[in-house]
Scaffold this motif. Structure first.
Motif, short mmCIF file in Angstrom:
data_model
loop_
_atom_site.label_atom_id
_atom_site.label_comp_id
_atom_site.label_asym_id
_atom_site.label_seq_id
_atom_site.Cartn_x
_atom_site.Cartn_y
_atom_site.Cartn_z
N PHE A 208 0.82 -1.20 0.00
CA PHE A 208 0.00 0.00 0.00
C PHE A 208 0.87 1.27 0.00
CE2 PHE A 208 -1.59 3.28 2.99
CZ PHE A 208 -2.48 3.90 2.11
N LEU A 209 1.89 1.30 0.83
CA LEU A 209 2.73 2.50 0.95
C LEU A 209 3.60 2.73 -0.28
CD1 LEU A 209 3.78 2.21 4.71
CD2 LEU A 209 2.03 3.71 3.70
N SER A 210 3.63 1.77 -1.20
CA SER A 210 4.41 1.94 -2.43
C SER A 210 3.56 2.44 -3.59
CB SER A 210 5.08 0.61 -2.81
OG SER A 210 4.12 -0.33 -3.26
N MET A 211 2.29 2.76 -3.34
CA MET A 211 1.36 3.11 -4.41
C MET A 211 1.26 4.61 -4.66
SD MET A 211 -1.72 0.44 -3.56
CE MET A 211 -1.41 -1.34 -3.53
N PHE A 212 2.33 5.34 -4.38
CA PHE A 212 2.30 6.79 -4.51
C PHE A 212 3.54 7.25 -5.28
CE2 PHE A 212 0.15 5.34 -0.78
CZ PHE A 212 -1.08 5.99 -0.85
N SER A 213 3.36 8.25 -6.10
CA SER A 213 4.49 8.75 -6.88
C SER A 213 4.40 10.25 -7.02
CB SER A 213 4.52 8.09 -8.27
OG SER A 213 3.35 8.44 -9.00
N LEU A 214 5.55 10.87 -7.29
CA LEU A 214 5.65 12.31 -7.41
C LEU A 214 6.08 12.71 -8.81
CD1 LEU A 214 7.57 12.94 -4.07
CD2 LEU A 214 5.15 13.31 -4.50
N PRO A 215 5.70 13.90 -9.23
CA PRO A 215 6.16 14.37 -10.54
C PRO A 215 7.64 14.72 -10.50
CG PRO A 215 5.00 16.12 -9.40
CD PRO A 215 4.85 14.88 -8.55
N ALA A 216 8.29 14.63 -11.64
CA ALA A 216 9.72 14.95 -11.70
C ALA A 216 9.93 16.44 -11.49
CB ALA A 216 10.29 14.54 -13.05
N PRO A 217 11.03 16.82 -10.84
CA PRO A 217 11.33 18.24 -10.67
C PRO A 217 11.52 18.94 -12.01
CG PRO A 217 12.73 16.88 -9.26
CD PRO A 217 12.03 15.96 -10.21
N VAL A 218 11.36 20.22 -12.02
CA VAL A 218 11.58 21.01 -13.23
C VAL A 218 13.00 20.77 -13.74
CG1 VAL A 218 11.76 23.33 -14.18
CG2 VAL A 218 9.92 22.78 -12.57
N GLY A 219 13.13 20.42 -15.01
CA GLY A 219 14.44 20.23 -15.60
C GLY A 219 15.05 18.87 -15.34
N ALA A 220 14.34 17.98 -14.61
CA ALA A 220 14.89 16.66 -14.29
C ALA A 220 14.21 15.60 -15.14
CB ALA A 220 14.71 16.35 -12.81
N THR A 221 14.90 14.48 -15.31
CA THR A 221 14.33 13.36 -16.07
C THR A 221 13.97 12.20 -15.16
OG1 THR A 221 16.55 12.51 -16.50
CG2 THR A 221 15.58 13.96 -18.15
N SER A 222 14.40 12.26 -13.91
CA SER A 222 14.08 11.19 -12.95
C SER A 222 13.17 11.75 -11.89
CB SER A 222 15.37 10.66 -12.31
OG SER A 222 16.06 11.70 -11.65
N GLY A 223 12.70 10.86 -11.00
CA GLY A 223 11.74 11.26 -9.98
C GLY A 223 12.33 12.19 -8.95
N PRO A 224 11.47 12.97 -8.28
CA PRO A 224 11.90 13.93 -7.29
C PRO A 224 12.31 13.28 -5.99
CG PRO A 224 9.54 13.87 -7.37
CD PRO A 224 10.03 12.93 -8.46
N SER A 225 12.88 14.05 -5.11
CA SER A 225 13.39 13.52 -3.85
C SER A 225 12.44 13.72 -2.70
CB SER A 225 14.72 14.20 -3.50
OG SER A 225 14.54 15.60 -3.38
N GLY A 226 11.37 14.41 -2.89
CA GLY A 226 10.47 14.65 -1.78
C GLY A 226 9.03 14.69 -2.25
N PRO A 227 8.07 14.48 -1.31
CA PRO A 227 6.67 14.38 -1.64
C PRO A 227 5.98 15.69 -1.92
CG PRO A 227 6.98 14.23 0.67
CD PRO A 227 8.34 14.34 0.08
N SER A 228 4.84 15.58 -2.57
CA SER A 228 4.02 16.77 -2.76
C SER A 228 2.98 16.83 -1.67
CB SER A 228 3.29 16.68 -4.09
OG SER A 228 2.21 17.53 -4.11
N GLY A 229 2.63 17.96 -1.25
CA GLY A 229 1.58 18.09 -0.31
C GLY A 229 0.38 18.60 -1.00
N LEU A 230 -0.53 18.85 -0.33
CA LEU A 230 -1.64 19.51 -0.92
C LEU A 230 -1.26 20.77 -1.52
CD1 LEU A 230 -4.42 19.05 1.35
CD2 LEU A 230 -4.45 19.62 -0.64
N SER A 231 -0.12 19.85 0.13
CA SER A 231 1.09 20.11 0.36
C SER A 231 1.38 19.46 0.32
CB SER A 231 1.63 20.69 1.02
OG SER A 231 2.37 20.49 1.55
N GLY A 232 -1.24 18.38 1.05
CA GLY A 232 -1.89 18.04 1.55
C GLY A 232 -2.35 17.76 0.68
#
Length: 244
Positions: A208-232
Protein backbone atom coordinates in the motif's frame (compact mmCIF):
# COMPACT_ATOMS: atom_id res chain seq x y z
CA UNK A 1 -9.09 44.74 12.66
CA UNK A 2 -7.28 46.40 9.79
CA UNK A 3 -9.14 46.45 6.51
CA UNK A 4 -8.06 43.69 4.15
CA UNK A 5 -6.10 44.68 1.10
CA UNK A 6 -7.70 44.15 -2.29
CA UNK A 7 -6.45 43.95 -5.85
CA UNK A 8 -9.56 45.85 -6.99
CA UNK A 9 -9.62 43.62 -10.05
CA UNK A 10 -12.75 42.02 -11.52
CA UNK A 11 -10.88 38.85 -12.53
CA UNK A 12 -12.00 35.80 -10.55
CA UNK A 13 -8.37 34.90 -9.84
CA UNK A 14 -7.78 38.32 -8.31
CA UNK A 15 -10.91 38.08 -6.19
CA UNK A 16 -9.90 34.59 -5.09
CA UNK A 17 -6.62 36.02 -3.87
CA UNK A 18 -8.57 38.75 -2.06
CA UNK A 19 -10.38 35.94 -0.20
CA UNK A 20 -7.58 33.46 0.56
CA UNK A 21 -4.37 35.10 -0.63
CA UNK A 22 -3.17 36.48 2.70
CA UNK A 23 -0.15 34.74 4.25
CA UNK A 24 -1.15 31.53 6.11
CA UNK A 25 -4.76 31.59 4.88
CA UNK A 26 -4.46 28.60 2.56
CA UNK A 27 -2.52 26.62 5.14
CA UNK A 28 -5.33 27.20 7.64
CA UNK A 29 -7.70 25.83 4.99
CA UNK A 30 -5.37 22.87 4.40
CA UNK A 31 -5.41 21.95 8.07
CA UNK A 32 -9.23 21.86 8.10
CA UNK A 33 -9.66 19.68 5.01
CA UNK A 34 -9.87 16.48 7.08
CA UNK A 35 -12.43 17.97 9.45
CA UNK A 36 -12.89 20.46 12.30
CA UNK A 37 -10.07 21.47 14.65
CA UNK A 38 -9.78 23.48 17.81
CA UNK A 39 -7.76 26.67 17.87
CA UNK A 40 -5.00 25.04 19.92
CA UNK A 41 -4.68 22.14 17.46
CA UNK A 42 -4.43 24.56 14.55
CA UNK A 43 -1.76 26.52 16.38
CA UNK A 44 0.25 23.34 17.05
CA UNK A 45 -0.04 22.14 13.44
CA UNK A 46 1.12 25.51 12.09
CA UNK A 47 4.11 26.15 14.36
CA UNK A 48 5.37 29.12 12.35
CA UNK A 49 2.21 31.18 12.72
CA UNK A 50 1.80 33.79 15.44
CA UNK A 51 -1.23 33.67 17.71
CA UNK A 52 -2.50 37.06 16.56
CA UNK A 53 -2.04 36.16 12.90
CA UNK A 54 -3.94 32.88 13.31
CA UNK A 55 -6.81 34.66 15.05
CA UNK A 56 -6.91 37.25 12.26
CA UNK A 57 -6.89 34.67 9.47
CA UNK A 58 -9.66 32.67 11.12
CA UNK A 59 -11.74 35.82 11.48
CA UNK A 60 -11.15 36.84 7.86
CA UNK A 61 -11.92 33.38 6.48
CA UNK A 62 -15.09 33.23 8.58
CA UNK A 63 -16.18 36.65 7.33
CA UNK A 64 -15.57 35.50 3.75
CA UNK A 65 -17.70 32.38 4.21
CA UNK A 66 -14.78 29.94 3.81
CA UNK A 67 -15.04 28.54 7.33
CA UNK A 68 -17.28 28.76 10.37
CA UNK A 69 -16.89 28.53 14.12
CA UNK A 70 -18.99 25.96 15.95
CA UNK A 71 -19.52 25.05 19.60
CA UNK A 72 -19.47 21.31 20.29
CA UNK A 73 -22.26 19.96 22.50
CA UNK A 74 -21.66 18.88 26.12
CA UNK A 75 -19.74 17.30 27.67
CA UNK A 76 -17.03 18.62 25.33
CA UNK A 77 -18.37 22.17 24.98
CA UNK A 78 -15.32 23.21 22.98
CA UNK A 79 -15.17 25.60 20.04
CA UNK A 80 -13.94 24.22 16.72
CA UNK A 81 -13.33 25.70 13.30
CA UNK A 82 -14.57 23.90 10.21
CA UNK A 83 -14.79 24.60 6.50
CA UNK A 84 -18.10 25.42 4.87
CA UNK A 85 -19.18 23.42 1.83
CA UNK A 86 -17.78 26.24 -0.28
CA UNK A 87 -14.53 26.14 1.65
CA UNK A 88 -14.13 22.42 0.96
CA UNK A 89 -14.25 23.22 -2.76
CA UNK A 90 -10.72 24.61 -2.36
CA UNK A 91 -9.30 21.09 -1.94
CA UNK A 92 -8.67 20.23 -5.60
CA UNK A 93 -7.11 23.66 -6.10
CA UNK A 94 -4.73 23.12 -3.20
CA UNK A 95 -3.86 19.64 -4.38
CA UNK A 96 -3.05 20.91 -7.84
CA UNK A 97 -0.96 23.74 -6.39
CA UNK A 98 0.98 21.33 -4.20
CA UNK A 99 1.68 18.93 -7.04
CA UNK A 100 2.84 21.84 -9.20
CA UNK A 101 5.02 23.38 -6.49
CA UNK A 102 6.70 20.12 -5.51
CA UNK A 103 8.52 20.23 -8.83
CA UNK A 104 10.44 23.33 -7.76
CA UNK A 105 14.20 22.74 -7.30
CA UNK A 106 13.95 24.96 -4.20
CA UNK A 107 11.50 22.65 -2.39
CA UNK A 108 12.81 21.83 1.10
CA UNK A 109 11.90 18.23 1.90
CA UNK A 110 13.23 18.59 5.47
CA UNK A 111 10.86 21.35 6.56
CA UNK A 112 7.96 20.90 8.99
CA UNK A 113 5.24 18.48 7.88
CA UNK A 114 1.88 18.26 9.62
CA UNK A 115 -0.11 15.06 9.92
CA UNK A 116 -2.91 16.55 7.85
CA UNK A 117 -0.49 17.56 5.11
CA UNK A 118 0.91 14.03 4.91
CA UNK A 119 -2.53 12.42 4.75
CA UNK A 120 -3.67 14.87 2.08
CA UNK A 121 -0.55 14.07 0.09
CA UNK A 122 -1.74 10.46 -0.13
CA UNK A 123 -4.91 11.66 -1.84
CA UNK A 124 -2.86 13.84 -4.16
CA UNK A 125 -0.11 11.43 -5.15
CA UNK A 126 -1.97 8.13 -5.39
CA UNK A 127 -0.74 6.31 -8.50
CA UNK A 128 -3.46 4.14 -10.03
CA UNK A 129 -0.87 2.48 -12.25
CA UNK A 130 1.06 1.23 -9.24
CA UNK A 131 -2.10 0.18 -7.43
CA UNK A 132 -3.47 -1.92 -10.28
CA UNK A 133 -6.45 -3.90 -9.04
CA UNK A 134 -5.30 -4.04 -5.40
CA UNK A 135 -7.85 -3.87 -2.61
CA UNK A 136 -7.35 -3.28 1.07
CA UNK A 137 -8.36 -1.50 4.26
CA UNK A 138 -5.86 0.28 6.49
CA UNK A 139 -5.73 2.49 9.53
CA UNK A 140 -3.06 5.18 9.82
CA UNK A 141 -2.00 6.81 13.08
CA UNK A 142 -0.09 9.92 12.05
CA UNK A 143 0.78 12.29 14.87
CA UNK A 144 -2.53 13.36 16.42
CA UNK A 145 -4.57 12.13 13.46
CA UNK A 146 -6.21 8.74 12.93
CA UNK A 147 -7.30 8.02 9.37
CA UNK A 148 -9.11 5.21 7.64
CA UNK A 149 -7.97 4.16 4.19
CA UNK A 150 -9.92 2.09 1.68
CA UNK A 151 -8.29 0.90 -1.55
CA UNK A 152 -10.74 -0.53 -4.06
CA UNK A 153 -11.20 -0.67 -7.84
CA UNK A 154 -8.34 1.71 -8.55
CA UNK A 155 -9.61 4.38 -6.17
CA UNK A 156 -8.31 5.53 -2.80
CA UNK A 157 -10.30 6.90 0.12
CA UNK A 158 -8.41 8.67 2.91
CA UNK A 159 -10.48 10.29 5.64
CA UNK A 160 -10.36 10.98 9.35
CA UNK A 161 -11.64 8.12 11.54
CA UNK A 162 -10.94 4.54 12.57
CA UNK A 163 -11.16 1.53 10.27
CA UNK A 164 -13.10 -1.63 11.04
CA UNK A 165 -10.99 -4.79 10.68
CA UNK A 166 -8.08 -3.19 8.84
CA UNK A 167 -5.56 -5.35 7.01
CA UNK A 168 -2.85 -3.37 8.78
CA UNK A 169 -2.43 -0.46 11.18
CA UNK A 170 0.52 1.82 10.49
CA UNK A 171 1.76 4.27 13.13
CA UNK A 172 4.45 6.89 12.87
CA UNK A 173 5.26 10.60 12.74
CA UNK A 174 4.48 12.30 9.43
CA UNK A 175 8.11 13.03 8.53
CA UNK A 176 9.17 9.39 8.87
CA UNK A 177 6.11 8.03 7.09
CA UNK A 178 6.86 10.47 4.28
CA UNK A 179 10.36 9.03 4.04
CA UNK A 180 8.88 5.55 3.61
CA UNK A 181 6.28 6.61 1.05
CA UNK A 182 8.27 9.10 -0.97
CA UNK A 183 11.98 8.71 -0.30
CA UNK A 184 12.63 4.98 -0.42
CA UNK A 185 13.07 4.36 3.31
CA UNK A 186 12.46 0.60 3.56
CA UNK A 187 9.43 -0.20 5.72
CA UNK A 188 11.16 -3.20 7.30
CA UNK A 189 14.14 -1.09 8.31
CA UNK A 190 11.89 1.71 9.55
CA UNK A 191 9.99 -0.80 11.67
CA UNK A 192 13.17 -2.41 13.03
CA UNK A 193 14.50 1.01 13.97
CA UNK A 194 11.30 1.87 15.82
CA UNK A 195 10.55 4.76 13.48
CA UNK A 196 7.33 3.22 12.17
CA UNK A 197 5.10 0.56 13.73
CA UNK A 198 3.03 -1.91 11.71
CA UNK A 199 0.35 -4.18 13.17
CA UNK A 200 -1.25 -6.84 11.00
CA UNK A 201 -0.19 -7.73 7.47
CA UNK A 202 3.22 -6.11 7.02
CA UNK A 203 3.42 -7.16 3.37
CA UNK A 204 0.07 -5.56 2.57
CA UNK A 205 1.12 -2.39 4.38
CA UNK A 206 4.33 -2.25 2.36
CA UNK A 207 2.49 -2.71 -0.92
CA UNK A 208 0.00 0.00 0.00
CA UNK A 209 2.73 2.50 0.95
CA UNK A 210 4.41 1.94 -2.43
CA UNK A 211 1.36 3.11 -4.41
CA UNK A 212 2.30 6.79 -4.51
CA UNK A 213 4.49 8.75 -6.88
CA UNK A 214 5.65 12.31 -7.41
CA UNK A 215 6.16 14.37 -10.54
CA UNK A 216 9.72 14.95 -11.70
CA UNK A 217 11.33 18.24 -10.67
CA UNK A 218 11.58 21.01 -13.23
CA UNK A 219 14.44 20.23 -15.60
CA UNK A 220 14.89 16.66 -14.29
CA UNK A 221 14.33 13.36 -16.07
CA UNK A 222 14.08 11.19 -12.95
CA UNK A 223 11.74 11.26 -9.98
CA UNK A 224 11.90 13.93 -7.29
CA UNK A 225 13.39 13.52 -3.85
CA UNK A 226 10.47 14.65 -1.78
CA UNK A 227 6.67 14.38 -1.64
CA UNK A 228 4.02 16.77 -2.76
CA UNK A 229 1.58 18.09 -0.31
CA UNK A 230 -1.64 19.51 -0.92
CA UNK A 231 1.09 20.11 0.36
CA UNK A 232 -1.89 18.04 1.55
CA UNK A 233 -6.32 15.54 -2.22
CA UNK A 234 -3.56 14.86 -2.59
CA UNK A 235 -1.83 17.82 -1.36
CA UNK A 236 -2.19 20.55 -0.56
CA UNK A 237 -1.46 19.44 0.24
CA UNK A 238 9.04 15.45 3.25
CA UNK A 239 12.57 13.56 5.15
CA UNK A 240 9.54 15.74 5.59
CA UNK A 241 6.70 15.18 3.30
CA UNK A 242 4.38 17.28 1.28
CA UNK A 243 3.80 20.86 2.04
CA UNK A 244 0.93 22.78 0.70
Amino acid sequence: MAKKRSYHDACGIAHGLDLVGERWALLVVRELLLGPKRYGRLRADLPGIGTNVLAQRLSELEASGVLRKRRLPPPTSATVYELTDWGYELEPLLRALGRWAIRSPDHDATAHLSATSFLLSLRTNFDQGRAGGARGKYELHVGEEVARVVLEDGTLLVERGSQEQPDAVVTGPPTLLARVVYQGYDLGKASAAGDVEVEGDVGAAGRFLSMFSLPAPVGATSGPSGPSGLSGPSALPGPSGPDA
